[in-house]
Design a protein around this motif. Structure first.
Motif, PDB file in Angstrom:
ATOM      1  N   ASN A 184       0.813  -1.223   0.000  1.00 37.76           N
ATOM      2  CA  ASN A 184       0.000   0.000   0.000  1.00 37.76           C
ATOM      3  C   ASN A 184       0.843   1.268   0.000  1.00 37.76           C
ATOM      4  O   ASN A 184       0.311   2.373   0.180  1.00 37.76           O
ATOM      5  N   ARG A 186       2.724   4.472  -1.127  1.00 34.74           N
ATOM      6  CA  ARG A 186       2.560   5.469  -2.177  1.00 34.74           C
ATOM      7  C   ARG A 186       3.534   6.612  -1.922  1.00 34.74           C
ATOM      8  O   ARG A 186       3.873   6.869  -0.773  1.00 34.74           O
ATOM      9  N   SER A 209      -0.937   1.596  -6.462  1.00 34.04           N
ATOM     10  CA  SER A 209      -0.033   0.899  -5.546  1.00 34.04           C
ATOM     11  C   SER A 209       0.380  -0.436  -6.147  1.00 34.04           C
ATOM     12  O   SER A 209      -0.263  -0.958  -7.061  1.00 34.04           O
TER      13      SER A 209
END
Length: 424
Positions: A184, A186, A209
């Motif tokens: 996840n 970013r 992602s």
């Protein structure tokens, strides 16, 4: 077969760190940028020190983008010194790891396969990585960071994303840890090989992602990205089958030689042709020096401030040769065919395609072999003089024309100064 363990070692802000050490300063606390003060403020900073980064200054920024309130040292680039320092650090790697297990990724980054060395040294991967980093710092003053991974990709990501947030500048990833901690993460551009263009294309598919790539339908990814979808999917899951041994064993089916330069102002059509001729002259000497010939050339022209769409083209020659006379003639014809006369030239790249050993030299019906041999002997004589007395010991009349760049570029490495001065 034991699980592979790789180290990816990066020399932190390498050029800037070398310049700090040369001045007796701490690379981690000194504000320093590597940039040529003789060029305009729009010139790129080749490196900024870690303390400059902590103040929000981006690496590879333009000089004018540095906030006015920051006091810093501007160090002119010295490429020869950086290459020498990199060679010294490679020698440190060789104290611990065989050259067969080292892959030099760039002047400041290398991969080390330490799988078989950990039992030998009775160390963990982290302990060995720390030992090598300490050795580099003690011997050269250069700080380093280290990524540890169970494949080359994970070692690189551990370096780029995990190590920078660790107080000891060491990060570790295996596939399970990668998925649990970075799926996840970013922005997705933090991941190796995902630049702004690819990120934009992924975003148009609703992907922001690596975890979303992993769970996207593979047929849609292959439709959008073709064969590149394979590495995207593998990397999304933290997989990378390639080993250092396979990299070293790889042999390209075709070879080429190329060179390029960005001009410091817009060049007229005639001046641009002069640059192409100069570049062809130097690259032909490289062909002769390596005992190679070519039968195909390519030319790319980028224009000043995007005043026209870039031009590019390829020309197949009727001979396979390294004759500067013949090759320059083909480049002139190609230039005249593809370049916009009204636009200003800003970027030039030339390539020799299908490069082969001189044994494959071929003539056409209109070529006199004796003339080609005469060309080759002249070029060999020029090379001999340059090697003995320096690159500018002999040059052509065109190198003195307005706008010519060869004499200046002969004193550079990679387009930047190679000098030994330490003035700031």
């Amino acid at each position: 077969m034991p699980e592979k363990i790789y180290l990816c070692i990066d020399l932190k802000s390498f050029y800037a760190s070398v310049e700090c050490v040369a001045r007796g300063l701490d690379p981690l606390t000194t504000n320093l940028v590597v940039a040529d003060p003789e060029r305009e403020s729009g010139t790129i900073c080749l490196a900024v020190s870690p303390s400059m980064k902590s103040l929000g200054v981006r690496n590879r920024c333009r000089v004018f983008q540095i906030p006015a309130g920051i006091t810093y040292i501007m160090a002119p680039p010295r490429m020869k010194k950086y290459i020498e320092c990199s060679a010294d650090i490679y020698a440190i790697y060789l104290k611990y790891i065989s050259k067969e297990d080292i892959h030099v990724y760039s002047i400041d980054e290398a991969f080390l396969d330490v799988t078989d060395y950990l039992p030998l040294y009775h160390m963990t991967a982290k302990q060995l990585g720390q030992r090598i980093m300490d050795d580099i710092r003690n011997a050269t003053g250069i700080p380093a960071a280290c990524g540890i991974g169970t494949n080359l990709y994970l070692a690189k990501i551990a370096l780029d994303i995990t190590a920078k947030h660790s107080p000891d500048f060491i990060g570790y990833l295996d596939e399970a840890l990668y998925r649990s901690t970075l799926w996840n993460h970013r922005p997705i551009t933090d991941f190796w090989r995902i630049g702004p263009g690819l990120s934009s294309r992924l975003s148009s598919m609703g992907i922001t992602s690596m975890g979303e790539i992993a769970h996207m339908r593979e047929d849609l990814l292959y439709k959008a990205f073709g064969v590149d979808a394979e590495y995207l999917i593998d990397h999304a899951w933290g997989r990378e089958p390639t080993t250092i041994a396979e990299i070293k064993a790889y042999k390209s089916k075709t070879n080429s030689l190329s060179t390029g330069q960005v001009l410091f102002r817009g060049y007229s059509y005639e001046e641009g042709l002069l640059i192409v001729k100069e570049m062809a002259d130097l690259l032909c000497l490289d062909l002769v020096d390596k005992g190679l010939v070519t039968d195909s050339i390519s030319l790319y022209i980028g224009y000043y401030k995007n005043t026209a769409k870039s031009s590019n083209g390829t020309s197949r020659m009727s001979v396979t040769t390294n004759s500067v006379r013949i090759i320059t003639g083909y480049f002139t014809q190609l230039y005249e065919r593809i370049v916009h006369k009204e636009a200003l030239v800003h970027r030039v790249n030339i390539t020799f395609n299908n490069v082969l050993d001189e044994a494959y030299e071929q003539y056409d019906l209109f070529t006199e072999p004796a003339e080609l041999e005469r060309d080759r002997k002249i070029q060999l004589a020029v090379l001999d003089i340059k090697k003995k007395f320096g690159n500018n010991a002999v040059f052509k009349g065109m190198n003195l024309e307005k706008g010519a760049t060869t004499l200046e570029r002969n004193q550079q490495i990679g387009g930047h100064k190679s000098g030994e001065s330490t003035e700031s």
